[in-house]
Structures are given as structure tokens and as C-alpha cells.
Design a protein around this motif. Structure first.
Motif, short mmCIF file in Angstrom:
data_model
loop_
_atom_site.label_atom_id
_atom_site.label_comp_id
_atom_site.label_asym_id
_atom_site.label_seq_id
_atom_site.Cartn_x
_atom_site.Cartn_y
_atom_site.Cartn_z
N UNK A 137 0.80 -1.21 0.00
CA UNK A 137 0.00 0.00 0.00
C UNK A 137 0.84 1.27 0.00
N UNK A 138 2.02 1.21 -0.62
CA UNK A 138 2.91 2.36 -0.66
C UNK A 138 3.20 2.76 -2.09
N UNK A 167 1.14 3.37 -7.67
CA UNK A 167 0.47 3.85 -6.47
C UNK A 167 -0.78 3.00 -6.21
N UNK A 168 -1.02 2.63 -4.96
CA UNK A 168 -2.18 1.77 -4.67
C UNK A 168 -3.50 2.53 -4.81
N UNK A 169 -4.55 1.75 -5.09
CA UNK A 169 -5.91 2.29 -5.13
C UNK A 169 -6.62 1.80 -3.88
N UNK A 170 -6.95 2.72 -2.97
CA UNK A 170 -7.60 2.35 -1.72
C UNK A 170 -9.11 2.44 -1.87
N UNK A 179 -6.45 -2.20 -5.76
CA UNK A 179 -5.61 -2.42 -6.92
C UNK A 179 -4.50 -1.38 -6.95
N UNK A 180 -4.01 -1.09 -8.16
CA UNK A 180 -2.91 -0.12 -8.26
C UNK A 180 -2.93 0.53 -9.63
N UNK A 181 -2.46 1.78 -9.63
CA UNK A 181 -2.23 2.49 -10.89
C UNK A 181 -0.76 2.31 -11.29
N UNK A 182 -0.56 2.02 -12.55
CA UNK A 182 0.78 2.05 -13.13
C UNK A 182 0.77 3.16 -14.16
#
Length: 452
Positions: A137-138, A167-170, A179-182
Motif C-alpha cells: 500500500x505504498x 500507487x495503490x488504489x484504496x 488495486x494499483x495504478x501504473x
């Protein structure tokens, strides 16, 4: 005098050494300042770059999340879709720095991307910073070179390096990572900003350190000027001191010569004795190979060898008959008194042993200390022979002047008893006979001058 004479050169050498040390210090400080400037500038630019990247990735991540969250997050889950409202796509396009945006579910399924959308819905293996962003989550981000396989799409757009942000998607309530953004962004704007700021930092650090070094250089220059000025002042003072010392030395020698003349003036018959002894002693000293310092001591020791007679009562000095025991004891005090008088003058200090011991005998029967053999200073032994030679070759009230042959025979008989063997050799005769012809033109001697 030699000490004073060497003061100027020693002072000049010390000053040059000090100035050389100042120059070395200045050069060393310049090197230290240069190295320090490079290190400090590198640290500052690295910190600036890191902070700029942190700010950029936070800004990019916040912007992308603000645009896409409403379209992709439903009921606390990240949905997979290939359709994003045109309004949102236009919003992403307005940010010209954005190149590629990928949205990933925790199971590795690509939920959405703005490039090569045929990949949407496919599962990929998650690794590296992307996996860390979902797992921990970082947010992570950095400017990196593009790989040949994974970043084929971006390389096809003409990029060789990009700002990569993971960056994580909270969830809306912060209950977990959805999930996460790339995100791949064009770093040109950031790099231009960093370059300008980097140049500003280097220029500022260089200017400050250069100003500090210039101030130090001015201080060193001032110190050098002050040191040279003080050296010149000390040199002038040393020269004035040397001149004063020379005048004092000259006055001292004149005073001691006057005192010596007073001794000979007690009896007119003694005039010239000291000069003749000096002439013979120097001739013997040169024959024996004495060095310049020894000859200088011999010059004054032979001239002032009888100066102690100033302390002997006049009645004893001018007595025409042979001295009795007590009178002779009083006469023997003159060598010690002469050494005491001359010892007060620094210039004549080397002559003190000569004056004190010129009446010592090789067999130890002399005075004042009863020295024998090699314990007698060589210069004193030379003056002792010269003094005896002059006494033998001049007329005295109780004996006539001996001829050269007779005097030579007397000296030969006294060799090893009264006289040091090294002082009298066969080649010494020409040196001793010099005094005979010179004495013939000098005033006769009284008995006082012959009393040993």
C-alpha cells in the motif's frame, strides 16, 4: 657577532618558509573548497531530485485517481472495463505529460489502460514496484530506462525513458487496497525544471564558496604583506643591532688595547713585547695549520697575554732584581687576572684559555692550574713558546739577549718539559727567527717583561 650576522639570513629564510606555508595553505584550501562544493552541490541536487520526483508522482497519482476512480470503482471493487466516458478520456489527454495509464486488480488482471486496450481483462504476473504497491500500500516512483519487452508500446511512441509511478488504489473507506495504478509520464518538464534548479544550486554553492575562499585569500594576502613588512622591520632592527654591536665591539677592543698599553707603559722598556709575541705566535699557528677561528683567538690571546699585570703592584713589575718568593707568587696572578678581565668581553671570550694557560708547562710545573701534556690548549702552548722566545732574544738587566742559535738550543732543551713537543719542530726555526730581526728595531725590555 656571527650569531647576529646570521640573524638576517635566518629571518629571511624563516619568512620565506612561512610564506610558502601560506601559499600551500591557500592552494589546499582551494582544493578543499572545490571538493566541498562538488560534494555539497551533489547532495543538494540529489535531495532536490528525490523531492521533485516524490512531488511529481504524488501529483500524477492524485490526478489520475481523481479522474478514473468514479469510472472504475464500484461497490468497493475495481471493475474491469474497456469503456471509459469520453469526458474522462479527454481529461486524461489534457494532461500532456501522461503517456500510459494502467489500472491493475490485486489478482494481476489489467482492469483498464489507455494504450493497447486489447490487453484489458488479461491476467499478468505482478512483480517489482507494482507488486509492492499492491502488497504494502505504498507509492513508488522513479525515472527509469524503458525495457525492450515490457515497455514495447511506450518505446514505439519514441520514448527511451519515462517517469514510472506505482500507487495503490484504496477503497473509499480505507478498508483495503483495491488495486494499483501504473502510470508512465513524460519526464521532460520535470527534467528541465530539475536542470535549471540544479544549475542554480551549483551556481549558488560555487558563488558562496568562492566568496569565502576569496575572503580567505585576502586574509592570507594581508597576512603575507604583514609578515613581509614585519620581516623588513626586524631585518632593519637586526642590522641596526649588528651595527651597534660592531661599534660596541670596536669600543671594547679599543678599551682593552688601551688597558694593555697601560700595562706596557708602567715600564717604558716593555714597549712592543705584546706585538712581537703576537707576530711569532701567528707565524707558528699558521705553520701548524690552525683554522681561521683558532688563528683569530690566537691573535688576541697573544696580544693581551700580559694584560693581567695591571693587577700586579708597580714595584714588582719594575723591580730590576730577581723577584723573591712572595713577589713571584704575586706576579703569577697575572695570567688568571688577565683571563678574568678579557672574559668580560664577548668578542675576546675565545682568547680566555690562551691568556690563562700560556704559562703552563708540558711537565705540569707551570701555573696557574698546573696543566700538563695535551690538557694545555694548543694555542696557549704556542703563546707560551712565543713569550719565552721573545724573553730570550731581547736584552734584560740581568742577562744579555741570546743569539738565534743559543735561543734555538734553549727551546730544544725545553721541548717535552717546558714546551709542547708539537709546537717546536725543525721547521719552526725560520718562524722564530722572524722575531729577532724585528726585535732589533724595537725598544729594549726590562726585567719585568721577562718574569714568567
Amino acid at each position: 657577532m656571527r650569531l647576529l650576522a646570521g640573524t638576517g639570513s635566518n629571518l629571511g629564510a624563516a619568512t620565506e618558509r612561512s610564506l610558502t606555508l601560506l601559499r600551500v595553505f591557500l592552494l589546499a584550501s582551494a582544493l578543499i573548497v572545490a571538493i566541498g562544493g562538488v560534494v555539497l552541490s551533489s547532495i543538494l541536487t540529489r535531495a532536490l531530485s528525490d523531492q521533485a520526483i516524490v512531488d511529481s508522482r504524488a501529483s500524477v497519482a492524485q490526478y489520475v485517481d481523481g479522474v478514473l476512480r468514479t469510472a472504475l470503482v464500484r461497490d468497493g471493487r475495481l471493475k474491469v472495463t474497456g469503456h471509459i466516458p469520453a469526458r474522462l478520456r479527454d481529461e486524461l489527454r489534457r494532461n500532456r505529460a501522461l503517456v500510459t495509464v494502467k489500472v491493475w486488480r490485486p489478482d494481476g488482471v489489467l482492469a483498464w489502460t489507455n494504450r493497447a486496450q486489447r490487453r484489458i481483462g488479461r491476467r499478468f504476473e505482478l512483480d517489482g514496484d507494482l507488486a509492492a504497491a499492491i502488497r504494502n500500500g505504498q507509492t513508488a516512483g522513479h525515472i527509469d530506462e524503458l525495457s525492450a519487452d515490457e515497455d514495447r508500446v511506450e518505446r514505439g511512441l519514441g520514448f527511451d525513458h519515462l517517469l514510472e509511478v506505482y500507487t495503490p488504489i484504496f477503497s473509499d473507506h480505507g478498508r483495503g487496497v483495491l488495486g494499483a495504478y501504473e502510470i508512465y509520464a513524460d519526464p521532460n518538464g520535470l527534467e528541465h525544471t530539475l536542470a535549471s534548479r540544479r544549475h542554480l544550486i551549483w551556481a549558488a554553492v560555487a558563488g558562496v564558496l568562492l566568496a569565502l575562499w576569496a575572503g580567505l585569500a585576502l586574509l592570507v594576502r594581508g597576512a603575507s604583506i604583514t609578515l613581509r613588512r614585519q620581516t623588513r622591520q626586524l631585518h632593519d632592527r637586526s642590522r641596526a643591532l649588528i651595527e651597534s654591536y660592531e661599534r660596541l665591539e670596536k669600543s671594547s677592543l679599543e678599551a682593552i688595547e688601551s688597558l694593555n698599553a697601560t700595562v706596557e707603559a708602567e715600564d717604558p722598556d716593555t714597549a712592543g713585547h705584546s706585538l712581537r709575541v703576537q707576530r711569532v705566535a701567528l707565524a707558528l699557528g699558521e705553520q701548524l695549520g690552525l683554522n681561521a677561528q683558532q688563528l683569530d683567538a690566537l691573535r688576541f690571546g697573544s696580544l693581551f697575554h700580559d694584560i693581567g699585570k695591571i693587577a700586579v703592584p708597580d714595584g714588582i713589575l719594575v723591580k730590576p732584581a730577581k723577584l723573591d718568593y712572595w713577589e713571584y707568587s704575586e706576579m703569577k696572578r697575572h695570567s688568571g687576572e688577565g683571563a678574568r678581565i678579557v672574559g668580560k668581553f664577548g668578542r675576546l671570550r675565545s682568547a680566555v684559555p690562551i691568556i690563562r694557560h700560556h704559562h703552563e708547562r708540558w711537565d705540569g710545573q707551570g701555573y696557574p692550574d698546573g696543566l700538563s701534556c695535551s690538557a694545555i690548549p694548543l694555542e696557549a702552548a704556542i703563546v707560551g713558546l712565543a713569550d719565552a722566545w721573545d724573553a730570550m732574544t731581547t736584552d734584560r738587566p740581568y742577562h744579555r739577549a741570546l743569539s738565534i742559535d743559543e735561543a734555538v738550543a734553549e727551546v730544544r732543551r725545553g721541548r717535552g718539559t717546558q714546551f709542547a713537543p708539537v709546537v717546536w719542530t725543525h721547521s719552526s726555526r725560520p718562524q722564530l727567527t722572524v722575531a729577532a730581526s724585528w726585535a732589533s728595531t724595537s725598544p729594549p725590555y726590562s726585567s719585568a717583561s721577562s718574569r714568567q
